[in-house]
Structures are given as C-alpha cells and as structure tokens.
Scaffold this motif. Structure first.
Motif, PDB file in Angstrom:
ATOM      1  N   ASP A 159       0.870  -1.186   0.000  1.00 58.72           N
ATOM      2  CA  ASP A 159       0.000   0.000   0.000  1.00 58.72           C
ATOM      3  C   ASP A 159       0.901   1.228   0.000  1.00 58.72           C
ATOM      4  N   ASP A 161       1.244   4.567   0.837  1.00 61.74           N
ATOM      5  CA  ASP A 161       0.601   5.607   1.652  1.00 61.74           C
ATOM      6  C   ASP A 161       1.387   6.910   1.652  1.00 61.74           C
ATOM      7  N   HIS A 265      -5.856   2.350  -4.121  1.00 59.16           N
ATOM      8  CA  HIS A 265      -5.985   2.385  -2.671  1.00 59.16           C
ATOM      9  C   HIS A 265      -7.096   3.403  -2.405  1.00 59.16           C
ATOM     10  N   HIS A 298      -7.814   2.231   1.830  1.00 61.41           N
ATOM     11  CA  HIS A 298      -6.889   2.863   2.761  1.00 61.41           C
ATOM     12  C   HIS A 298      -7.502   2.745   4.161  1.00 61.41           C
ATOM     13  N   PHE A 299      -6.716   2.335   5.132  1.00 62.93           N
ATOM     14  CA  PHE A 299      -7.192   2.050   6.501  1.00 62.93           C
ATOM     15  C   PHE A 299      -8.207   0.898   6.528  1.00 62.93           C
TER      16      PHE A 299
HETATM   17 ZN   LIG Z   1      -3.150   2.821   3.342  1.00 63.85          ZN
END
Ligand SMILES: [Zn+2]
Length: 482
Positions: A159, A161, A265, A298-299
């Motif tokens: 991922d 980020d 994402h 995401h999360f």
């Molecule tokens: Zn993420």
C-alpha cells in the motif's frame, strides 16, 4: 468428481447454496454435468433449521459424513460457511470503530479466537477427504490447486501511503517511538533521517523492494492513492500525495518496469460515495496506462454490505481489503479467493474478494512489537497454515518502512520474508494473476467419463496455464478437454 443432490422435496436457501458452492470450489472437487451412477453424490441433509456455532462445526467436522458413494453435509453448517466466508455476520453489525470500520471482534472468528486458522479452507479439506473416502472404485478428480505444479500460492502486496513530504512522517514516527519509550530506536531513526536529507528515501525504498522481489521471481501488487490531497486529508491520515506529481509518476514507472500490478488504494471518501470509486479508478487508469482491476481500501475502510457492490459497479474485478487492521489472521476463514455475498439481497454480488492474512504494521501499531524480525515470524506462521490447506497467502508490506521514515531493520526483515516464502516454493503471482487462475479453476466441469476411463472436461474460462485434473493422491490424470 461429485454430483450434488437433495432429498426429495428439499430446497436450499440462497445462503445455504452459496455456502455449498464455496465449499465445493475451495475443495477443488470437480462437478459432473450429467447425472451418472458412477460418481460420488453430495447430499445436503438436515430438515430442521437450527442455529449451530462455528465451534460446533469445527468440533463436529463441519457435519460432513462419508458413506459408500455418498457424502452428506448438514445444511445448517452451510449457513455458518456463508456467515463467515460471505461476511454475513459482519454485515449485520451496526458497531463502528473511530475510522468507521466494523471492529475486528464483530468477526465470528476473532470473537471465538479462531482467526489464526483458515477454518473454512479446512472445512473444504474435510469435504475433499470425505469424497476420497466415500469413492470406493468410483473415479474422483480434483483440480490441481495452483499453476505449474505449485501446491500453494503467495502474493506480496504493497500500500503506497507515503510519497511526498517524507520528513513529516519521520517526525510523526519519532514521536510515536518516544511515546512507547523506544528511545534507542528513535535515535537510529533520527540519524537515518538526517542522512537522507536531500535524497528520496521513499523511492529508494520502493526500488529496494522491487529489486529484492526480482531476485525471487516475485511480481507484486501495489495499491496507490488517487485523489487530490488537502490540509484536512493530510491531518486525518487520508490522502497525502498527488498521484500526478513527478515523484509519484517515477514510482509508477518503477513498478511498471518490474511488471508489477497497480491497483487503487481507495481514499476515505470512497466508503460513503460510490461514485468516488469511478472517478479514482478512471484517474488512475490514465496514470497506469491501462485498466485497473483491483482495489484495497486505505485504513481498510470497507463495509461488506455495500462497498463491494460499489466497487463492482465502478468496474473493479476484485477487492483485497478483508483482513484485520489490528491483528493478523483469516477474517473470512479462507486462505483463498472467494466470491462476495450481499446479505440484504441474499445473493452473490459477482465480485471477488482476495483477503489478506498478514500486514507488517499490525503487530507494531497495535501489539507494541517493534522488532521487524518478530513480524516476519508471524508471517511465516500464517504462511504455514496457507500451505497446510494448499491455499493462498496474501501479505501487506508498506514501502515506507525504511530507516529514515522510522523503521530501522525493516528492509532486512522484508528480504528475510521473501527468502522464507520462496523456500516453500509457492506460486507467486499478482492478485490479478491469482484471480484469473481461480476464475478458470472454478469453471472446470466434467461432461462424462469416456469409454477408456478418460475424463472429458470443459474449461469455460480460459487461462494461459495448463489446468490439471488429479486423483485423490494428487497424481495427474489424463483428461480430454472439450
Ligand atoms: Zn493505506
């Protein structure tokens, strides 16, 4: 091979049928298209509806029984399969954590401490053994689990980020380490960050990962954010970089050079506004120069009741958000690809989930374990379970885990993880590769047994790999593909 049947006058509910289809697919048992007396029958029993628990199912071998030429399974166990692997139980939950997610303990497996076992994949194994046991002289065939003779599979995913303003992330991480009284580690981070000033530790981290993966013949899957960051998105930990920025484009090019797969994402907004998936997927397709098949939130902000439907409507082929944010394990009880289920409509959504079972930061963020070598031990324990069920291990490694951004020792741990996975000789693929293989494997049907005992089979969904039918001992059998 099996043919399914019901006692006269019985019909299965949609969720029971979904549970049955899932088990048959995970068990790799091939179904016959025309009724035949020379084939093991799969019968669903249990006239009476009663609630059974997952504990009861595990203790009672999923109520699967082998007799001569017949395998029987209690319909009540099929609902439990759908509750777990179809996330029906979680869809009914109204609880949310501070990120709007369904808390881990709402999962029937986490609630009963069974998330470290792929319980549904094990149930399918039990079905496979029951078919073998009941077959006698009848021919049995299973589809070989993974391409090129591999007995299990592994997918390494990332991922993305963090791309820009890396020193801010270093500062946040130093603060986190100081709070945890990890002062020696915090000092190492500060030294690494000072050394990296003027450089691009994030891109170097990405390139390191790609080089290490290349050594082991691994092609990985990268989920990238694709929205426009703002001060507020930054503050919430949502969007932190512009995907059109030069830095991000360089990273996409690096991934492309290594034949990696790029997926979306999904930012925070996508959870509540399905159209955001359409916009972000289109925007990313332009940057990646091709259609985008996969998505991971995401999360991990996903509601199994609604999000998969929005993802499918936006044109994605699969999601890979189903896993726990705060512990490692099998949230859906499977080490495999599964079709998603919509509990309110009581139907399969026609969209696949590729759950992950291990994430680098779970142990650090929530378990207080800061030694990356311990994260890898945990990854290996779960990979062993995936091998046991001849399933799929999916792991998440964040490319920002580099010393300058707060994670001394992490790159070495990543190399150790790849070596350890490689030793087990899995089929390594991107998630799109794995989805394509599973769609093809799932489509195999036997039309008939030829006079020469050769099985005549159909493969409606094509694959570039050779599909092999094997007997109960895993020995390849001659097959005529029609
Ligand atoms: Zn993420």
């Amino acid at each position: 091979m099996i043919q399914s049947g019901l006692p006269n006058g019985t019909t299965l509910s949609a969720s029971e049928q979904h549970g049955l289809d899932l088990l048959v697919d995970l068990a790799r048992v091939v179904q016959v298209m025309r009724p035949s007396s020379n084939v093991v029958k799969l019968e669903v029993t249990g006239a009476r509806k009663r609630a059974v628990s997952v504990g009861e199912c595990v203790a009672r071998g999923w109520f699967i029984e082998a007799a001569d030429g017949v395998v029987r399974i209690d319909r009540n166990a099929l609902d439990v399969v759908c509750d777990i692997a179809g996330a029906s139980k979680e869809q009914a939950s109204t609880k949310r954590d501070r990120f709007g997610r369904i808390p881990s303990m709402q999962s029937p497996l986490a609630a009963t401490g069974k998330e470290r076992q792929a319980v549904i994949s094990r149930a399918a194994m039990r079905l496979r053994y029951a078919v073998i046991e009941s077959a006698g002289d009848r021919p049995v065939r299973f589809v070989a689990p993974w391409p090129n003779g591999h007995r299990w599979a592994a997918a390494v995913t990332h991922d993305l980020d963090v791309v820009s303003y890396w020193p801010l992330f270093s500062a946040l991480r130093v603060a986190e380490l100081a709070r945890k009284r990890e002062l020696a580690r915090a000092t190492r981070v500060l030294a690494a960050a000072c050394n990296a000033i003027g450089g691009s530790p994030v891109r170097e981290g990405v390139q390191f990962i790609l080089r290490e993966e290349q050594k082991h013949g691994v092609r990985s899957t990268w989920f990238v954010l694709c929205g426009t960051p703002s001060f507020s998105s930054w503050r919430q930990g949502d969007l932190t970089y512009l995907p059109e920025s030069a830095q991000a484009r360089e990273i996409f090019a690096d991934i492309g050079l290594h034949d990696g797969e790029i997926g979306l994402h999904g930012s925070f907004e996508t959870l509540n506004r399905g159209d955001a998936f359409v916009e972000q997927r289109g925007r990313l397709a332009n940057l990646a120069h091709g259609p985008i098949a996969g998505v991971r939130q995401h999360f991990l902000r996903l509601h199994p009741a609604t999000t998969p439907t929005h993802m499918a409507a936006a044109g994605f082929a699969y999601d890979s958000s189903q896993g726990f944010p705060d512990r490692n394990g099998f949230r859906l009880g499977v080490a495999d690809v599964v079709p998603t289920w919509n509990a309110s409509d009581q139907r399969a959504t026609g969209f696949d989930e590729i759950p992950f079972c291990w994430m680098d930061r779970s142990l650090s963020k929530y378990g207080g374990i800061e030694d990356p070598a311990e994260w890898i031990d945990d990854a290996e324990a779960l990979a062993a379970e995936c091998r046991r069920v001849e399933g799929l291990w999916v792991g998440v490694w964040h490319p920002n885990l580099v010393p300058a951004l707060g994670f001394p020792g992490a790159p070495e741990a990543f190399s150790a993880l790849l070596s350890s996975l490689s030793e087990g000789s899995p089929y390594f693929g991107t998630l799109a590769d794995i989805l394509a293989w599973r769609s093809s494997r799932r489509s195999v049907r036997v039309r008939s047994v030829g006079a020469d005992d050769v099985i005549e089979a159909e493969l409606p969904v094509a694959t570039p790999h050779e599909v092999v039918l094997e007997d109960g001992n895993g020995v390849a059998c001659p097959t005529r593909w029609l």
